[in-house]
Design a protein around this motif. Sequence first.
Motif, PDB file in Angstrom:
ATOM      1  N   SER A 124       0.830  -1.205   0.000  1.00  0.00           N
ATOM      2  CA  SER A 124       0.000   0.000   0.000  1.00  0.00           C
ATOM      3  C   SER A 124       0.864   1.254   0.000  1.00  0.00           C
ATOM      4  O   SER A 124       1.870   1.315   0.698  1.00  0.00           O
ATOM      5  CB  SER A 124      -0.894   0.018   1.242  1.00  0.00           C
ATOM      6  OG  SER A 124      -1.855  -0.999   1.152  1.00  0.00           O
ATOM      7  N   TRP A 125       0.409   2.228  -0.781  1.00  0.00           N
ATOM      8  CA  TRP A 125       1.096   3.514  -0.901  1.00  0.00           C
ATOM      9  C   TRP A 125       0.079   4.625  -0.665  1.00  0.00           C
ATOM     10  O   TRP A 125      -1.054   4.542  -1.146  1.00  0.00           O
ATOM     11  CB  TRP A 125       1.688   3.663  -2.304  1.00  0.00           C
ATOM     12  CG  TRP A 125       2.706   2.644  -2.692  1.00  0.00           C
ATOM     13  CD1 TRP A 125       2.490   1.312  -2.931  1.00  0.00           C
ATOM     14  CD2 TRP A 125       4.095   2.864  -2.895  1.00  0.00           C
ATOM     15  NE1 TRP A 125       3.671   0.704  -3.276  1.00  0.00           N
ATOM     16  CE2 TRP A 125       4.669   1.627  -3.261  1.00  0.00           C
ATOM     17  CE3 TRP A 125       4.915   3.993  -2.809  1.00  0.00           C
ATOM     18  CZ2 TRP A 125       6.021   1.484  -3.543  1.00  0.00           C
ATOM     19  CZ3 TRP A 125       6.268   3.860  -3.094  1.00  0.00           C
ATOM     20  CH2 TRP A 125       6.815   2.608  -3.460  1.00  0.00           C
ATOM     21  N   ASN A 126       0.465   5.659   0.062  1.00  0.00           N
ATOM     22  CA  ASN A 126      -0.390   6.837   0.253  1.00  0.00           C
ATOM     23  C   ASN A 126      -0.247   7.745  -0.964  1.00  0.00           C
ATOM     24  O   ASN A 126       0.863   8.133  -1.322  1.00  0.00           O
ATOM     25  CB  ASN A 126       0.015   7.600   1.517  1.00  0.00           C
ATOM     26  CG  ASN A 126      -0.303   6.812   2.772  1.00  0.00           C
ATOM     27  OD1 ASN A 126      -1.369   6.239   2.902  1.00  0.00           O
ATOM     28  ND2 ASN A 126       0.648   6.763   3.679  1.00  0.00           N
ATOM     29  N   TYR A 127      -1.381   8.080  -1.598  1.00  0.00           N
ATOM     30  CA  TYR A 127      -1.400   8.893  -2.813  1.00  0.00           C
ATOM     31  C   TYR A 127      -1.895  10.293  -2.475  1.00  0.00           C
ATOM     32  O   TYR A 127      -2.938  10.453  -1.857  1.00  0.00           O
ATOM     33  CB  TYR A 127      -2.342   8.240  -3.826  1.00  0.00           C
ATOM     34  CG  TYR A 127      -2.415   8.908  -5.188  1.00  0.00           C
ATOM     35  CD1 TYR A 127      -1.892   8.277  -6.307  1.00  0.00           C
ATOM     36  CD2 TYR A 127      -3.033  10.139  -5.366  1.00  0.00           C
ATOM     37  CE1 TYR A 127      -1.982   8.862  -7.566  1.00  0.00           C
ATOM     38  CE2 TYR A 127      -3.112  10.739  -6.612  1.00  0.00           C
ATOM     39  CZ  TYR A 127      -2.585  10.096  -7.708  1.00  0.00           C
ATOM     40  OH  TYR A 127      -2.665  10.669  -8.949  1.00  0.00           O
ATOM     41  N   THR A 159      -5.337   5.880  -1.753  1.00  0.00           N
ATOM     42  CA  THR A 159      -4.417   4.764  -1.594  1.00  0.00           C
ATOM     43  C   THR A 159      -4.177   4.066  -2.923  1.00  0.00           C
ATOM     44  O   THR A 159      -5.125   3.761  -3.661  1.00  0.00           O
ATOM     45  CB  THR A 159      -4.991   3.735  -0.592  1.00  0.00           C
ATOM     46  OG1 THR A 159      -5.299   4.405   0.628  1.00  0.00           O
ATOM     47  CG2 THR A 159      -4.002   2.624  -0.313  1.00  0.00           C
ATOM     48  N   LEU A 160      -2.915   3.815  -3.203  1.00  0.00           N
ATOM     49  CA  LEU A 160      -2.495   2.998  -4.340  1.00  0.00           C
ATOM     50  C   LEU A 160      -2.084   1.645  -3.762  1.00  0.00           C
ATOM     51  O   LEU A 160      -1.247   1.586  -2.861  1.00  0.00           O
ATOM     52  CB  LEU A 160      -1.311   3.656  -5.052  1.00  0.00           C
ATOM     53  CG  LEU A 160      -0.608   2.826  -6.134  1.00  0.00           C
ATOM     54  CD1 LEU A 160      -1.519   2.623  -7.330  1.00  0.00           C
ATOM     55  CD2 LEU A 160       0.686   3.496  -6.558  1.00  0.00           C
ATOM     56  N   ILE A 161      -2.700   0.576  -4.251  1.00  0.00           N
ATOM     57  CA  ILE A 161      -2.364  -0.771  -3.786  1.00  0.00           C
ATOM     58  C   ILE A 161      -1.786  -1.550  -4.964  1.00  0.00           C
ATOM     59  O   ILE A 161      -2.467  -1.736  -5.975  1.00  0.00           O
ATOM     60  CB  ILE A 161      -3.596  -1.500  -3.222  1.00  0.00           C
ATOM     61  CG1 ILE A 161      -4.172  -0.715  -2.037  1.00  0.00           C
ATOM     62  CG2 ILE A 161      -3.231  -2.925  -2.803  1.00  0.00           C
ATOM     63  CD1 ILE A 161      -5.548  -1.158  -1.621  1.00  0.00           C
ATOM     64  N   ILE A 162      -0.536  -1.946  -4.835  1.00  0.00           N
ATOM     65  CA  ILE A 162       0.091  -2.767  -5.874  1.00  0.00           C
ATOM     66  C   ILE A 162       0.043  -4.214  -5.389  1.00  0.00           C
ATOM     67  O   ILE A 162       0.611  -4.553  -4.361  1.00  0.00           O
ATOM     68  CB  ILE A 162       1.514  -2.286  -6.178  1.00  0.00           C
ATOM     69  CG1 ILE A 162       1.440  -0.858  -6.733  1.00  0.00           C
ATOM     70  CG2 ILE A 162       2.208  -3.233  -7.154  1.00  0.00           C
ATOM     71  CD1 ILE A 162       2.753  -0.194  -6.986  1.00  0.00           C
ATOM     72  N   SER A 163      -0.701  -5.027  -6.135  1.00  0.00           N
ATOM     73  CA  SER A 163      -0.989  -6.381  -5.662  1.00  0.00           C
ATOM     74  C   SER A 163      -0.320  -7.466  -6.496  1.00  0.00           C
ATOM     75  O   SER A 163      -0.263  -8.614  -6.075  1.00  0.00           O
ATOM     76  CB  SER A 163      -2.504  -6.611  -5.662  1.00  0.00           C
ATOM     77  OG  SER A 163      -3.039  -6.320  -6.934  1.00  0.00           O
ATOM     78  N   ARG A 164       0.179  -7.118  -7.677  1.00  0.00           N
ATOM     79  CA  ARG A 164       0.778  -8.139  -8.520  1.00  0.00           C
ATOM     80  C   ARG A 164       1.961  -7.547  -9.262  1.00  0.00           C
ATOM     81  O   ARG A 164       1.853  -6.475  -9.857  1.00  0.00           O
ATOM     82  CB  ARG A 164      -0.266  -8.648  -9.524  1.00  0.00           C
ATOM     83  CG  ARG A 164       0.230  -9.791 -10.352  1.00  0.00           C
ATOM     84  CD  ARG A 164      -0.916 -10.640 -10.858  1.00  0.00           C
ATOM     85  NE  ARG A 164      -0.326 -11.819 -11.489  1.00  0.00           N
ATOM     86  CZ  ARG A 164      -0.473 -12.127 -12.758  1.00  0.00           C
ATOM     87  NH1 ARG A 164      -1.200 -11.377 -13.548  1.00  0.00           N
ATOM     88  NH2 ARG A 164       0.101 -13.202 -13.248  1.00  0.00           N
ATOM     89  N   GLU A 165       3.085  -8.235  -9.222  1.00  0.00           N
ATOM     90  CA  GLU A 165       4.281  -7.789  -9.927  1.00  0.00           C
ATOM     91  C   GLU A 165       4.866  -8.957 -10.703  1.00  0.00           C
ATOM     92  O   GLU A 165       4.767 -10.105 -10.275  1.00  0.00           O
ATOM     93  CB  GLU A 165       5.355  -7.320  -8.940  1.00  0.00           C
ATOM     94  CG  GLU A 165       4.989  -6.124  -8.109  1.00  0.00           C
ATOM     95  CD  GLU A 165       6.146  -5.709  -7.217  1.00  0.00           C
ATOM     96  OE1 GLU A 165       6.523  -6.487  -6.337  1.00  0.00           O
ATOM     97  OE2 GLU A 165       6.677  -4.620  -7.424  1.00  0.00           O
ATOM     98  N   ASN A 178      -7.588   4.066  -5.305  1.00  0.00           N
ATOM     99  CA  ASN A 178      -8.825   4.582  -4.721  1.00  0.00           C
ATOM    100  C   ASN A 178      -8.569   6.006  -4.248  1.00  0.00           C
ATOM    101  O   ASN A 178      -7.719   6.228  -3.384  1.00  0.00           O
ATOM    102  CB  ASN A 178      -9.266   3.712  -3.537  1.00  0.00           C
ATOM    103  CG  ASN A 178      -9.460   2.265  -3.945  1.00  0.00           C
ATOM    104  OD1 ASN A 178     -10.186   1.966  -4.871  1.00  0.00           O
ATOM    105  ND2 ASN A 178      -8.779   1.372  -3.253  1.00  0.00           N
ATOM    106  N   LEU A 179      -9.301   6.968  -4.838  1.00  0.00           N
ATOM    107  CA  LEU A 179      -9.062   8.378  -4.533  1.00  0.00           C
ATOM    108  C   LEU A 179     -10.342   9.106  -4.153  1.00  0.00           C
ATOM    109  O   LEU A 179     -11.434   8.731  -4.592  1.00  0.00           O
ATOM    110  CB  LEU A 179      -8.488   9.105  -5.759  1.00  0.00           C
ATOM    111  CG  LEU A 179      -7.133   8.684  -6.286  1.00  0.00           C
ATOM    112  CD1 LEU A 179      -6.785   9.497  -7.521  1.00  0.00           C
ATOM    113  CD2 LEU A 179      -6.079   8.833  -5.222  1.00  0.00           C
ATOM    114  N   VAL A 180     -10.177  10.164  -3.366  1.00  0.00           N
ATOM    115  CA  VAL A 180     -11.220  11.162  -3.166  1.00  0.00           C
ATOM    116  C   VAL A 180     -10.699  12.439  -3.813  1.00  0.00           C
ATOM    117  O   VAL A 180      -9.598  12.901  -3.500  1.00  0.00           O
ATOM    118  CB  VAL A 180     -11.518  11.389  -1.669  1.00  0.00           C
ATOM    119  CG1 VAL A 180     -12.525  12.526  -1.504  1.00  0.00           C
ATOM    120  CG2 VAL A 180     -12.033  10.112  -1.029  1.00  0.00           C
TER     121      VAL A 180
END
Length: 124
Positions: free
Chosen positions: A16-19, A34-40, A50-52
Amino acid sequence: LKSTEPQPSLLQLNGSWNYTGVQTVPVQETLTGTLIISRESGTSFQGQLNLVSVNSQTQQQRILSGSISGSESGTDVIDFDANLETTPRRHVGRIVADTITGTWVSSADGAMASGTFRVEREPK
């Protein structure tokens, strides 16, 4: 024949990364989420953003959420598309330690939106 198995990651971006970001064109908006990188696999990656989005003048909020896919396009350069609206937002940024900073742009039917972004890895 090439294997379809994921290759070992060369990026180590999973998690998880804070965007945070701003849209500067066509109207000023602040972006947080939040940016979630789930597959590399190798130098490519996939995940979710997911943004507001908050309009700086009216304070109206929009929820933006969608898949992302991208890759390392050069030494320390991260390039990914975020499918938040009908037209993907292309993000290009430089990664230094646990932070990626750069610009994003999208265009549809001659209308362009653009801005800047910063993502920081959440502490484990």
